[in-house]
Design a protein around this motif. Structure first.
Motif, PDB file in Angstrom:
ATOM      1  N   GLY A 153     153.189  -7.990  39.756  1.00 25.35           N
ATOM      2  CA  GLY A 153     153.736  -8.245  41.078  1.00 25.35           C
ATOM      3  C   GLY A 153     152.858  -7.702  42.174  1.00 25.35           C
ATOM      4  N   SER A 241     164.641 -11.088  47.245  1.00 23.94           N
ATOM      5  CA  SER A 241     163.354 -10.406  47.340  1.00 23.94           C
ATOM      6  C   SER A 241     162.877  -9.978  45.972  1.00 23.94           C
ATOM      7  CB  SER A 241     163.456  -9.174  48.248  1.00 23.94           C
ATOM      8  OG  SER A 241     162.207  -8.501  48.325  1.00 23.94           O
ATOM      9  N   THR A 242     161.604 -10.288  45.676  1.00 24.43           N
ATOM     10  CA  THR A 242     160.940  -9.642  44.570  1.00 24.43           C
ATOM     11  C   THR A 242     160.576  -8.234  45.017  1.00 24.43           C
ATOM     12  OG1 THR A 242     159.196  -9.878  42.917  1.00 24.43           O
ATOM     13  CG2 THR A 242     158.611 -10.423  45.193  1.00 24.43           C
ATOM     14  N   TRP A 243     159.902  -7.484  44.169  1.00 25.05           N
ATOM     15  CA  TRP A 243     159.540  -6.127  44.548  1.00 25.05           C
ATOM     16  C   TRP A 243     158.072  -6.100  44.971  1.00 25.05           C
ATOM     17  CZ3 TRP A 243     155.912  -2.819  42.365  1.00 25.05           C
ATOM     18  CH2 TRP A 243     155.245  -3.324  41.256  1.00 25.05           C
ATOM     19  N   SER A 247     156.754  -8.003  49.660  1.00 24.82           N
ATOM     20  CA  SER A 247     157.943  -8.827  49.464  1.00 24.82           C
ATOM     21  C   SER A 247     158.819  -8.824  50.710  1.00 24.82           C
ATOM     22  CB  SER A 247     158.747  -8.299  48.274  1.00 24.82           C
ATOM     23  OG  SER A 247     159.312  -7.030  48.584  1.00 24.82           O
ATOM     24  N   HIS A 281     165.269  -7.759  43.282  1.00 24.25           N
ATOM     25  CA  HIS A 281     164.589  -7.553  42.001  1.00 24.25           C
ATOM     26  C   HIS A 281     165.039  -6.229  41.368  1.00 24.25           C
ATOM     27  CE1 HIS A 281     161.315  -7.021  39.122  1.00 24.25           C
ATOM     28  NE2 HIS A 281     160.950  -8.272  39.347  1.00 24.25           N
ATOM     29  N   ASP A 327     160.979 -15.167  49.090  1.00 21.73           N
ATOM     30  CA  ASP A 327     159.564 -14.820  49.147  1.00 21.73           C
ATOM     31  C   ASP A 327     158.839 -15.460  47.973  1.00 21.73           C
ATOM     32  OD1 ASP A 327     160.285 -13.200  46.979  1.00 21.73           O
ATOM     33  OD2 ASP A 327     160.284 -11.344  48.144  1.00 21.73           O
ATOM     34  N   GLY A 329     158.571 -14.540  44.885  1.00 28.07           N
ATOM     35  CA  GLY A 329     159.047 -14.151  43.570  1.00 28.07           C
ATOM     36  C   GLY A 329     159.628 -15.306  42.778  1.00 28.07           C
TER      37      GLY A 329
END
Length: 596
Positions: A153, A241-243, A247, A281, A327, A329
């Motif tokens: 990520g 949201s991903t991390w 993000s 996430h 985002d 992700g």
């Protein structure tokens, strides 16, 4: 870990003496963190009802995101081996959903699943400290692997693609560290063959079990919406949201969007027209701590934002969504694959594989413009949306087939026949009912539109209502609000509860107490169910408001409509005869008014 702490049953030095079923084939789940665990849990049902198989679990300790893992593994009820014991234990099959740690120890029997949408992100490899290739046991200096300091990520354009590059797939002798690398689409194989031809023979095209569970659950969309209390006229907007710092949730590059976005969402979007939810996430949850996440999102949650469990209910919420602000992700990409309108609040490209379909999506998807009003952007997104075909196409080339393909592969690797029953994944459960109950003071804007007809629009602040808001205003406050100073100024005080809750004696008793305690309050409303409330006016009238056919608004809306009706000097007798007709949340709600 000392050998004395190794488990003794169902595996161990003397397990044959203690295990009731000792002739089973051992299947080891290698769990790096909660994120990868979610994908391993997807495939657990493929081993159900097979008395020939003993499931085991271990964690290599190589991920920095170890919080939450002990509790998750305990909930599975599967025996957990210390890593050193797992390395020393012969197993017929090992399954992981990530890289890192001494996976080379299991290379002859190891299958690796993706824990995202294929393999899309760049990441420099950590020091994985592979054991020497001629032994299943680690060399002495590798008995305690050091944690990875970087995780999938976070990457730059100079980093290799996680899971599809020699740096991740080959050991120090140039041999694959896996027996099988599960891919969901042939485009991933083409990228693998180009980037790491030495590992191309390990590829297994088996679809995506996460995607298949999403597809199977789509017919239950309305149930998922109702579980979140989304009314028929409401739109569910999901923040995803991903991390990592780039993000939507991140604060990298000096662009910290979320702290200003949340209060604007609750201020600009009427509470009864839009339901807000956040899917974050697991690395955000367990990296910063669930308590800290709840603390950061406290006011937004009290204003009606649903904070979704990252392990169990995120897929149901994604299916239920009308739009996603997301985002780069995997979850945002899954949303687009489902045909859901997506607006990107963060869109970094440097950490994505240059030839991955996700990168093309992030590059071309519509962007949120923070400087402009938010509601017109969401409304335009919904009105103008044309579903994209590419995300669904590239998520899986074998939709609905992952259970059969994966189980066939697993059992072939173990060298035993598959069970006779069809391979099936677990259906997504219906989450418990959790409607929005605003605990912050609400600005309520009303307009009388005719005989017994009232429009009601509620805003949860903290900013003023949009400039074009027209109507009479009053304040409605939940009795349990943290802003207790606002109770003294509230025009309507309400609460939700059971009608026979002994703490409040009865709805009528509670309402009388509220009016006595708060002299400014003109009406007290006790919501007793999804469609009913008992109210008491300052003049002493005690009434029951009940949803008529097709009405599904929060009954506190009915109370505010009655307050506006009476505040305009209109008689109770008229609404006794005709009821109230309330416009709220984009729908009309007939309400029956009767003495309580």
């Amino acid at each position: 870990m000392a050998r004395a702490e190794w488990i003794g049953v169902p595996v161990g030095d003397d397990a044959g003496r203690w295990a009731t079923r000792g002739q089973t084939r051992k299947v080891l789940l290698i769990v790096h963190n909660v994120t990868s665990a979610t994908r391993l849990l997807d495939v657990l049902p493929l081993f159900h009802d097979d008395f020939r198989v003993q499931l085991l679990a271990t964690t290599p300790g190589s991920s920095v995101f170890r919080a939450g893992l002990t509790e998750l593994l305990a909930d599975t009820g599967v025996p957990v081996l210390p890593w050193e014991q797992a390395v020393a234990t012969p197993v017929a099959l090992a399954v992981s959903a990530s890289f890192g740690g001494q996976l080379r120890a299991f290379s002859d029997v190891l299958t690796v699943l993706s824990h995202g949408v294929g393999y899309t992100k760049r990441l420099a490899t950590p020091d994985t400290r592979h054991p020497t290739p001629d032994t299943r046991h680690p060399t002495p200096d590798t008995r305690h692997p050091t944690p990875d300091t970087r995780q999938p990520g976070v990457g730059s354009e100079s980093d290799p693609v996680f899971g599809l590059s020699p740096e991740w797939l080959l050991d120090e002798d140039g041999k694959p560290v896996v027996s099988a690398l599960v891919l969901s689409h042939p485009e991933q194989y083409e990228r693998l063959r180009t980037a790491c031809p030495e590992a191309a023979s390990t590829a297994v095209l088996a679809g995506d079990p996460c995607w298949d569970r999403l597809l199977a659950a789509r017919p239950y969309r309305e149930r998922y919406r109702r579980s979140l209390g989304v009314g028929q006229g409401q739109r569910l907007i999901v923040l995803n949201s991903t991390w990592n710092p780039e993000s939507l949730f991140g604060d990298g590059d000096g662009d910290d969007l979320l702290p200003s976005l949340l209060p604007r969402l609750t201020s600009e979007f009427p509470t009864d027209e839009y339901r807000l939810a956040a899917v974050l996430h697991p690395n955000i949850w367990h990296g910063h701590g669930p308590g800290q996440i709840r603390a950061w999102l406290d006011r937004a949650r009290r204003a009606g934002l649903a904070l979704i469990d990252p392990l169990n209910n995120w897929r149901q919420t994604l299916i239920a969504a009308d739009a996603v602000i997301g985002d780069h992700g995997a979850v945002t990409y899954y949303a687009a694959a489902l045909g859901t309108p997506v607006l990107l609040g963060a869109a970094p490209l440097s950490g994505l594989a240059p030839d991955a379909p996700v990168r093309d999506f992030v590059r071309t998807a519509p962007r949120l413009v923070p400087a402009l009003p938010l509601r017109p952007q969401i409304d335009a997104l919904l009105d103008q949306h044309q579903p994209l075909s590419e995300p669904a196409e590239f998520v899986s080339s074998a939709p609905g087939e992952s259970a059969a393909r994966l189980r066939r592969h697993f059992y072939d690797l173990m060298g035993v026949p598959e069970p006779d029953a069809p391979a099936r994944l677990e259906p997504l459960p219906i989450p418990r009912y959790e409607p929005a109950v605003p605990m912050v003071p609400l600005l309520v804007v009303t307009r009388l539109q005719g005989s017994g007809q009232v429009s009601v629009t509620r805003y949860a602040g903290p900013h003023p209502a949009p400039y074009d808001t027209v109507g009479d205003a009053h304040t409605a406050v939940h009795e349990d609000t943290r802003e207790i100073d606002e109770l003294a100024l509230a025009d309507v005080v309400f609460r939700h509860g059971l009608s026979d809750d002994p703490r409040f004696v009865s709805p009528a008793h509670w309402a009388a107490e509220i009016l006595d305690r708060h002299p400014h309050c003109g009406l007290a409303a006790y919501v007793t169910g999804p469609g009913t409330c008992v109210v008491r006016t300052r003049a002493g009238a005690q009434l029951r408001l009940e949803a008529g056919p097709g009405a599904d608004a929060d009954p506190a809306v009915y109370a505010s409509a009655l307050y506006a009706w009476l505040g305009a000097g209109e008689p109770l007798t008229e609404v006794f005869e005709r009821g109230l007709t309330i416009t709220s949340g984009g729908r009309t709600h007939p309400v029956v008014v009767s003495p309580a």
